[in-house]
Scaffold this motif. Structure first.
Motif, PDB file in Angstrom:
ATOM      1  N   PRO A 180      -8.026  -4.233  -3.575  1.00  0.00           N
ATOM      2  CA  PRO A 180      -9.196  -3.360  -3.799  1.00  0.00           C
ATOM      3  C   PRO A 180     -10.355  -3.623  -2.837  1.00  0.00           C
ATOM      4  CG  PRO A 180      -8.745  -4.760  -5.723  1.00  0.00           C
ATOM      5  CD  PRO A 180      -7.689  -5.061  -4.712  1.00  0.00           C
ATOM      6  N   THR A 200     -12.042  12.519  -1.045  1.00  0.00           N
ATOM      7  CA  THR A 200     -10.592  12.370  -1.160  1.00  0.00           C
ATOM      8  C   THR A 200      -9.989  12.650   0.222  1.00  0.00           C
ATOM      9  OG1 THR A 200     -10.997  13.705  -3.131  1.00  0.00           O
ATOM     10  CG2 THR A 200      -8.790  12.839  -2.865  1.00  0.00           C
ATOM     11  N   LYS A 223      -7.584   5.571  -1.643  1.00  0.00           N
ATOM     12  CA  LYS A 223      -8.190   4.950  -2.838  1.00  0.00           C
ATOM     13  C   LYS A 223      -8.821   6.031  -3.718  1.00  0.00           C
ATOM     14  CE  LYS A 223     -10.225   0.748  -2.414  1.00  0.00           C
ATOM     15  NZ  LYS A 223     -11.363  -0.068  -1.994  1.00  0.00           N
ATOM     16  N   THR A 281      -9.627  -0.596   2.355  1.00  0.00           N
ATOM     17  CA  THR A 281      -9.544   0.867   2.308  1.00  0.00           C
ATOM     18  C   THR A 281      -8.280   1.284   3.056  1.00  0.00           C
ATOM     19  OG1 THR A 281     -11.912   1.246   2.166  1.00  0.00           O
ATOM     20  CG2 THR A 281     -10.649   2.965   3.231  1.00  0.00           C
ATOM     21  N   TYR A 324       0.867  -1.193   0.000  1.00  0.00           N
ATOM     22  CA  TYR A 324       0.000   0.000   0.000  1.00  0.00           C
ATOM     23  C   TYR A 324       0.897   1.234   0.000  1.00  0.00           C
ATOM     24  CZ  TYR A 324      -3.877  -3.041   1.414  1.00  0.00           C
ATOM     25  OH  TYR A 324      -4.839  -4.016   1.458  1.00  0.00           O
ATOM     26  N   ARG A 380      -7.834  13.361 -11.150  1.00  0.00           N
ATOM     27  CA  ARG A 380      -8.768  12.870 -10.151  1.00  0.00           C
ATOM     28  C   ARG A 380      -9.871  13.873  -9.873  1.00  0.00           C
ATOM     29  NH1 ARG A 380      -9.203   8.228 -10.146  1.00  0.00           N
ATOM     30  NH2 ARG A 380      -9.990   8.107  -8.026  1.00  0.00           N
ATOM     31  N   SER A 413      -5.880   7.736  -5.596  1.00  0.00           N
ATOM     32  CA  SER A 413      -5.499   6.901  -6.739  1.00  0.00           C
ATOM     33  C   SER A 413      -5.772   5.443  -6.387  1.00  0.00           C
ATOM     34  CB  SER A 413      -4.013   7.049  -7.068  1.00  0.00           C
ATOM     35  OG  SER A 413      -3.603   5.979  -7.896  1.00  0.00           O
ATOM     36  N   PRO A 414      -6.554   4.745  -7.207  1.00  0.00           N
ATOM     37  CA  PRO A 414      -6.830   3.331  -6.906  1.00  0.00           C
ATOM     38  C   PRO A 414      -5.547   2.489  -6.915  1.00  0.00           C
ATOM     39  CG  PRO A 414      -7.772   3.999  -9.035  1.00  0.00           C
ATOM     40  CD  PRO A 414      -7.237   5.239  -8.391  1.00  0.00           C
ATOM     41  N   TYR A 415      -4.512   2.982  -7.612  1.00  0.00           N
ATOM     42  CA  TYR A 415      -3.254   2.224  -7.691  1.00  0.00           C
ATOM     43  C   TYR A 415      -2.499   2.218  -6.355  1.00  0.00           C
ATOM     44  CZ  TYR A 415      -4.083   2.855 -12.675  1.00  0.00           C
ATOM     45  OH  TYR A 415      -4.649   2.876 -13.922  1.00  0.00           O
ATOM     46  N   GLU A 447     -14.475  -2.192   1.613  1.00  0.00           N
ATOM     47  CA  GLU A 447     -14.137  -1.786   0.250  1.00  0.00           C
ATOM     48  C   GLU A 447     -14.222  -0.270   0.093  1.00  0.00           C
ATOM     49  OE1 GLU A 447     -16.013  -4.201  -2.639  1.00  0.00           O
ATOM     50  OE2 GLU A 447     -15.352  -2.917  -4.290  1.00  0.00           O
ATOM     51  N   ARG A 448     -15.168   0.331   0.810  1.00  0.00           N
ATOM     52  CA  ARG A 448     -15.376   1.761   0.637  1.00  0.00           C
ATOM     53  C   ARG A 448     -15.915   2.323   1.948  1.00  0.00           C
ATOM     54  NH1 ARG A 448     -17.697   5.595  -3.528  1.00  0.00           N
ATOM     55  NH2 ARG A 448     -19.543   6.332  -2.457  1.00  0.00           N
TER      56      ARG A 448
END
Ligand SMILES: Cc1cc2nc3c(=O)[nH]c(=O)nc-3n(C[C@H](O)[C@H](O)[C@H](O)COP(=O)(O)OP(=O)(O)OC[C@H]3O[C@@H](n4cnc5c(N)ncnc54)[C@H](O)[C@@H]3O)c2cc1C
Length: 470
Positions: A340, A312, A330, A343, A50, A81, A333-335, A306-307
């Motif tokens: 995934p 942001t 996330k 969080t 991460y 973004r 940037s999701p990367y 997950e969320r």
């Protein structure tokens, strides 16, 4: 003794920008960096795959040369973004930038009427002085709105009452925003999209800001420059107004001396002063001791969800928790988030080196952060999977009442050295963003190449449409 054209203290954005420009012109350069990673405050930490930003670093600038440097360095690895950031206060979310309809809805008609009445009263009878942050903001927004939206967060950030913070900081950071402009933009939204674009979208490297500076460092090495990680500047030797050499110490404790024709310093200006040998005069040392910084800690946590929320980042104004801000990586940037289904959050505390938060045990800090996250309803303690604590010393130069005179004394003394240039945020004790830090580095490099720029002018007459709340 080893000799190069230029030695640069610090491999943050300012130091790397200077080094890149100089190696591009064929100069021999050594960059001395205390930490293992490059990027300074704009580095990105990696933990079990991460990536965690120290704070959240938006890439925006009005400076063409900085944009060109960023584009050249990162190319397609920049992503754009959408931005959503809100203020959490009184158990509610308020839009940020503040939108009047949303304030009305959240605070109710009575409180909103009181805010408007108070604003009109302030307009008729403004505070005669605008010396402090409190006076500056109250004159523009009214005292009641100041108490709701500016006081608690600003005092968490600076650790001193708003009546002791200099108006200069507000003028630099919330310039262009006012009660009337908030109402105007609520009633007549900007149709050109010019300002909106800066506020609602921003650029970000796929793997966080560190990706930019790691890449800049690689380019410098490829072009023949040297970067010495985990090596600190210990002493700066000078004679007759000329810096001759620098003594550096690596992580094994071994020291070496490097001489150079020119020196560029992005290390904290206060530490540069104490590294000088022979020692600076007592009145300079005393002025330098009086320049203080605010530091910051981020409890970086991985949660089994997950969320958690779409923002942001969130400003936590609620005075009942010490938590100041939450970054949601996330959304940056999701990367950045290896799995995934999880969080990754940065739970940020502002503090002063040596205080109770700074010295708190890491596990206790993680527990405090999770407890406070749960208290404001943005996470649940059992979701905690893993985490670590990062401490960032000297993140914010404190603009208190005495700082302008103290900085003037230090600056005047340092300007007596013909081949030493302070640059950057730490280095000039200036509340710089990355772009301004980079500009100071680029201009310092041009000075080495024969130009005659006044680096202290950077930032003074440049402004953003962006309101900024760091
Ligand atoms: C929470 C937070 C959020 C931010 N968000 C944004 C944002 O959204 N957008 C933006 O543009 N900017 C942002 N900034 C500002 C940005 O981080 C700084 O402007 C930038 O990193 C400053 O670069 P610099 O090179 O001047 O200094 P630094 O990044 O501080 O680098 C200085 C370097 O010098 C090294 N050093 C120190 N002492 C020594 C020594 N004795 N010997 C050798 N090396 C030494 C340090 O380790 C460091 O690597 C933010 C800052 C903070 C704190």
């Amino acid at each position: 003794m080893e000799h190069v054209d230029t030695v640069i203290f610090g491999a943050g954005p300012a130091g790397l920008a200077a080094a890149g420009r100089l190696v591009g012109k064929g100069k021999s350069v050594i960059v001395v960096e205390k930490e293992a990673l490059v990027g300074g405050i704009s580095k990105t930490l990696e933990y079990k795959g991460y990536r965690f930003d120290l704070g959240g670093h938006r890439f925006f600038t009005k400076a063409k040369e900085v944009n060109e440097l960023w584009d050249r360095t990162l190319g397609d690895d920049f992503i754009e973004r959408p931005r959503l950031s809100r203020i959490y206060y009184r158990n509610r979310f308020f839009d940020y930038p503040v939108r009047i309809q949303n304030v009305l809805r959240n605070l109710g008609m009575v409180e909103s009427a009181l805010i408007s009445f108070d604003y009109l009263r302030t307009k008729l009878m403004p505070h005669p002085e605008e010396r402090t942050f409190e006076q500056w903001v109250s004159n523009r927004f009214g005292r009641r709105l100041f108490n709701h939206f500016f006081k608690s967060y600003t005092e968490k950030l600076w650790g001193i009452p708003c009546s002791e913070i200099q108006a200069e900081w507000a003028a630099q950071r919330i310039k262009g925003l006012s009660f009337t402009s908030a109402i105007r933009s609520a009633l007549f939204p900007d149709k050109t999209g010019k300002i909106k674009t800066l506020i609602d979208k921003f650029r970000y490297p796929k793997l966080g800001p560190g990706m930019m500076y790691e890449r800049m460092a690689d380019d410098i090495r490829k072009a023949g420059g040297t970067i010495l990680p985990e090596t600190a500047v210990m002493q700066v030797h000078h004679e007759n107004g000329t810096v001759r050499s620098v003594v550096v110490r690596d992580r094994n404790g071994s020291e070496r001396e490097i001489s150079a024709d020119r020196f560029i310093s992005s290390m904290p200006i206060t530490e540069l002063v104490t590294a000088l040998s022979p020692a600076a005069p007592e009145h300079v040392l005393e002025a330098s001791r009086g320049l203080t910084y605010r530091s910051f800690i981020t409890a970086s946590v991985i949660l089994d969800t997950e969320r958690s929320f779409p923002d942001t980042w969130i400003y936590v104004h609620s005075p009942e928790v010490r938590l100041g801000r939450i970054q949601n990586f996330k959304a940056w940037s999701p990367y950045m988030v290896a799995d995934p289904s999880k969080t990754a959050l940065g739970l940020e505390y502002f503090c002063t080196e040596g205080d109770d938060l700074w010295t708190m045990d890491d596990q206790d800090l993680l527990s405090l952060a999770m407890r406070e996250l749960e208290a404001i309803g943005l996470g649940k303690a059992p979701q905690f999977v893993d985490g670590f604590v990062a401490r960032v010393p000297k993140a914010y130069p404190v603009y208190d009442a005495a700082y302008p005179e103290r900085l003037r004394v230090v600056r005047e003394y340092l300007s007596t050295f013909r081949n030493l240039q302070p640059v950057g945020r730490y280095g000039m004790f200036k509340y710089n963003n990355m772009d301004h830090s980079i500009l100071t580095g680029l201009l310092a490099a041009e000075n080495v190449l024969g130009a005659n720029h006044d680096i202290w002018e950077i930032n003074a007459d440049q402004e953003y449409h962006e309101e900024h709340k760091n």
